[in-house]
Design a protein around this motif. Sequence first.
Motif, mmCIF file in Angstrom:
data_model
loop_
_atom_site.group_PDB
_atom_site.id
_atom_site.type_symbol
_atom_site.label_atom_id
_atom_site.label_comp_id
_atom_site.label_asym_id
_atom_site.label_seq_id
_atom_site.Cartn_x
_atom_site.Cartn_y
_atom_site.Cartn_z
ATOM 1 N N GLY A 165 0.791 -1.222 0.000
ATOM 2 C CA GLY A 165 0.000 0.000 0.000
ATOM 3 C C GLY A 165 0.823 1.271 0.000
ATOM 4 O O GLY A 165 2.007 1.285 -0.339
ATOM 5 N N ARG A 166 0.195 2.362 0.424
ATOM 6 C CA ARG A 166 0.767 3.698 0.283
ATOM 7 C C ARG A 166 2.056 3.887 1.075
ATOM 8 O O ARG A 166 3.009 4.478 0.581
ATOM 9 C CB ARG A 166 -0.270 4.754 0.717
ATOM 10 C CG ARG A 166 0.190 6.170 0.457
ATOM 11 C CD ARG A 166 0.253 6.453 -1.037
ATOM 12 N NE ARG A 166 1.039 7.634 -1.366
ATOM 13 C CZ ARG A 166 2.310 7.641 -1.714
ATOM 14 N NH1 ARG A 166 2.986 6.497 -1.772
ATOM 15 N NH2 ARG A 166 2.946 8.732 -2.015
ATOM 16 N N PHE A 167 2.113 3.408 2.325
ATOM 17 C CA PHE A 167 3.315 3.630 3.125
ATOM 18 C C PHE A 167 4.506 2.875 2.553
ATOM 19 O O PHE A 167 5.619 3.408 2.495
ATOM 20 C CB PHE A 167 3.074 3.201 4.574
ATOM 21 C CG PHE A 167 4.277 3.392 5.460
ATOM 22 C CD1 PHE A 167 4.730 4.666 5.771
ATOM 23 C CD2 PHE A 167 4.980 2.302 5.954
ATOM 24 C CE1 PHE A 167 5.852 4.855 6.569
ATOM 25 C CE2 PHE A 167 6.095 2.477 6.760
ATOM 26 C CZ PHE A 167 6.535 3.767 7.066
ATOM 27 N N ALA A 168 4.291 1.643 2.118
ATOM 28 C CA ALA A 168 5.377 0.868 1.495
ATOM 29 C C ALA A 168 5.874 1.579 0.244
ATOM 30 O O ALA A 168 7.081 1.653 -0.011
ATOM 31 C CB ALA A 168 4.898 -0.536 1.157
ATOM 32 N N THR A 169 4.948 2.143 -0.547
ATOM 33 C CA THR A 169 5.333 2.892 -1.745
ATOM 34 C C THR A 169 6.191 4.096 -1.386
ATOM 35 O O THR A 169 7.195 4.384 -2.042
ATOM 36 C CB THR A 169 4.079 3.348 -2.518
ATOM 37 O OG1 THR A 169 3.273 2.212 -2.814
ATOM 38 C CG2 THR A 169 4.451 4.046 -3.810
ATOM 39 N N THR A 170 5.812 4.802 -0.313
ATOM 40 C CA THR A 170 6.574 5.978 0.130
ATOM 41 C C THR A 170 7.997 5.607 0.506
ATOM 42 O O THR A 170 8.952 6.322 0.171
ATOM 43 C CB THR A 170 5.867 6.635 1.329
ATOM 44 O OG1 THR A 170 4.550 7.027 0.942
ATOM 45 C CG2 THR A 170 6.633 7.856 1.823
ATOM 46 N N ILE A 171 8.170 4.478 1.219
ATOM 47 C CA ILE A 171 9.503 4.037 1.634
ATOM 48 C C ILE A 171 10.376 3.745 0.423
ATOM 49 O O ILE A 171 11.530 4.207 0.338
ATOM 50 C CB ILE A 171 9.410 2.780 2.526
ATOM 51 C CG1 ILE A 171 8.728 3.109 3.854
ATOM 52 C CG2 ILE A 171 10.797 2.191 2.775
ATOM 53 C CD1 ILE A 171 9.492 4.078 4.727
ATOM 54 N N TYR A 172 9.857 2.997 -0.541
ATOM 55 C CA TYR A 172 10.645 2.637 -1.717
ATOM 56 C C TYR A 172 10.956 3.860 -2.578
ATOM 57 O O TYR A 172 12.042 3.960 -3.146
ATOM 58 C CB TYR A 172 9.921 1.571 -2.532
ATOM 59 C CG TYR A 172 10.041 0.186 -1.947
ATOM 60 C CD1 TYR A 172 11.213 -0.547 -2.093
ATOM 61 C CD2 TYR A 172 9.001 -0.386 -1.226
ATOM 62 C CE1 TYR A 172 11.346 -1.816 -1.554
ATOM 63 C CE2 TYR A 172 9.121 -1.662 -0.678
ATOM 64 C CZ TYR A 172 10.290 -2.371 -0.844
ATOM 65 O OH TYR A 172 10.428 -3.627 -0.298
ATOM 66 N N GLU A 173 10.025 4.793 -2.668
ATOM 67 C CA GLU A 173 10.272 6.013 -3.450
ATOM 68 C C GLU A 173 11.372 6.859 -2.803
ATOM 69 O O GLU A 173 12.266 7.356 -3.499
ATOM 70 C CB GLU A 173 8.985 6.825 -3.579
ATOM 71 C CG GLU A 173 7.968 6.217 -4.519
ATOM 72 C CD GLU A 173 6.675 6.995 -4.578
ATOM 73 O OE1 GLU A 173 5.876 6.758 -5.501
ATOM 74 O OE2 GLU A 173 6.452 7.853 -3.691
ATOM 75 N N TYR A 174 11.303 7.000 -1.491
ATOM 76 C CA TYR A 174 12.312 7.811 -0.796
ATOM 77 C C TYR A 174 13.696 7.174 -0.918
ATOM 78 O O TYR A 174 14.691 7.872 -1.176
ATOM 79 C CB TYR A 174 11.923 7.976 0.670
ATOM 80 C CG TYR A 174 12.869 8.843 1.455
ATOM 81 C CD1 TYR A 174 12.844 10.232 1.326
ATOM 82 C CD2 TYR A 174 13.809 8.284 2.322
ATOM 83 C CE1 TYR A 174 13.725 11.034 2.032
ATOM 84 C CE2 TYR A 174 14.683 9.075 3.031
ATOM 85 C CZ TYR A 174 14.632 10.449 2.888
ATOM 86 O OH TYR A 174 15.516 11.230 3.595
ATOM 87 N N HIS A 175 13.761 5.858 -0.739
ATOM 88 C CA HIS A 175 15.053 5.173 -0.829
ATOM 89 C C HIS A 175 15.617 5.267 -2.251
ATOM 90 O O HIS A 175 16.828 5.450 -2.440
ATOM 91 C CB HIS A 175 14.901 3.710 -0.417
ATOM 92 C CG HIS A 175 16.198 3.051 -0.071
ATOM 93 N ND1 HIS A 175 16.295 1.790 0.456
ATOM 94 C CD2 HIS A 175 17.478 3.486 -0.187
ATOM 95 C CE1 HIS A 175 17.560 1.475 0.654
ATOM 96 N NE2 HIS A 175 18.306 2.489 0.266
ATOM 97 N N ALA A 176 14.742 5.164 -3.242
ATOM 98 C CA ALA A 176 15.202 5.262 -4.636
ATOM 99 C C ALA A 176 15.776 6.649 -4.916
ATOM 100 O O ALA A 176 16.789 6.784 -5.611
ATOM 101 C CB ALA A 176 14.038 4.970 -5.581
ATOM 102 N N ARG A 177 15.161 7.684 -4.376
ATOM 103 C CA ARG A 177 15.634 9.056 -4.628
ATOM 104 C C ARG A 177 17.026 9.292 -4.041
ATOM 105 O O ARG A 177 17.907 9.831 -4.712
ATOM 106 C CB ARG A 177 14.642 10.062 -4.035
ATOM 107 C CG ARG A 177 13.325 10.170 -4.796
ATOM 108 C CD ARG A 177 12.520 11.365 -4.324
ATOM 109 N NE ARG A 177 11.201 11.384 -4.934
ATOM 110 C CZ ARG A 177 10.087 10.993 -4.320
ATOM 111 N NH1 ARG A 177 10.147 10.537 -3.076
ATOM 112 N NH2 ARG A 177 8.926 11.043 -4.927
#
Length: 370
Positions: A165-177
């Motif tokens: 869901g949304r929180f998991a997506t946020t974690i992966y997006e932040y780490h990718a950046r």
Amino acid sequence: MTNWNERPLPRAAGGKPNPNRKNKKKTKSNVSSSSLTPMPSLGTEENTGGIIALESTPEELRQREQRLMRFGTAATTWGQPATNTEDNRGGWTADGKIIGTSRDLEKPYFRLTSAPDPATVRPLEMLKIAYTHVKRKWKTENNYKHACEQLKSIRQDLTVQGIRGRFATTIYEYHARIALEVADLSEYNQCQSQLRELYTEGSESNTNNEFIAYEILYLLFSGNRSEMNSLLERRALAKVQGKAGGKTKSKALRHALAVRAALAVGNYHQFFKLYQDAPNRNALLMDQFIPRERVKALIMLCKSYPMGLPLDFISRELAFYSVDDATQFLEKHGIKVDDVNGRLETKPALPLLHAAIANKYQKADIKGQV
């Protein structure tokens, strides 16, 4: 028929008979049928494939219960952990999913080699606090090694608990950046792969197109044409089905698609203009394959201008910071320049540029681990 009652018992290999032992032969008359005690019945072999099934007598049931108490386990479904009990402290759900109970703000990352322990896994509310803590430390200390370890630990806790869901997506997006900021392409690629799945599952995100743009540029860097075609096919299908909607007008995505189109037709003039005007972190990914494309562009220029080229023209066209920067790039590839006249002799440079493509830029180094 052999009468086994009259035959001596076999002895172990190499053994000697006992001289003190007298053979006593028993005949049928010595053993009467009344002296044989019948063995107690353990069950039946009927319809059991030859395996004797124990009878569920009260005594047998009592012994089974004692064995269960001795091993400290409850009767559970095979392959699933026990449901919530007083001893388990709610570490597992009824359907066998783990629920973390750890309250640690930071936790070192280790690869799992066995089933996770709920006492070492942080629940969702604790992971949200840990994520805020990591962001604050990254901003103040800029220590990527520490931030990467903590984010991988958060990702692991999300995975073992099945949290999407949304929180998991946020974690992966932040780490990718932040991985892109330090050119850690290995970690970025792992995050991008998970994001692709999360977006497919329908995880809502306002930054979906930002990461699709990054994926296009990464595929240009790695030269993965089949995956690029698959990605563009999915985008076209989403557009036809109305799933893309107005989001297709994202500046980052438009830029990435324009970069792909420029390289597809060999329009290096347009390509380097796009490099100088890259939004978000598009330029960070383009940095990974800009040297390769500069060499390819120089090959085209050398073929088109056999009489030589001014260095300031090369510097402008290929988006170098200065003429000195362009000169250093050429010398790094073994190409000598005319410093007096500020020109590149294109004829002797051409074979050296071809050699650079064959030896240095044939394969993309996608490890990039820090």
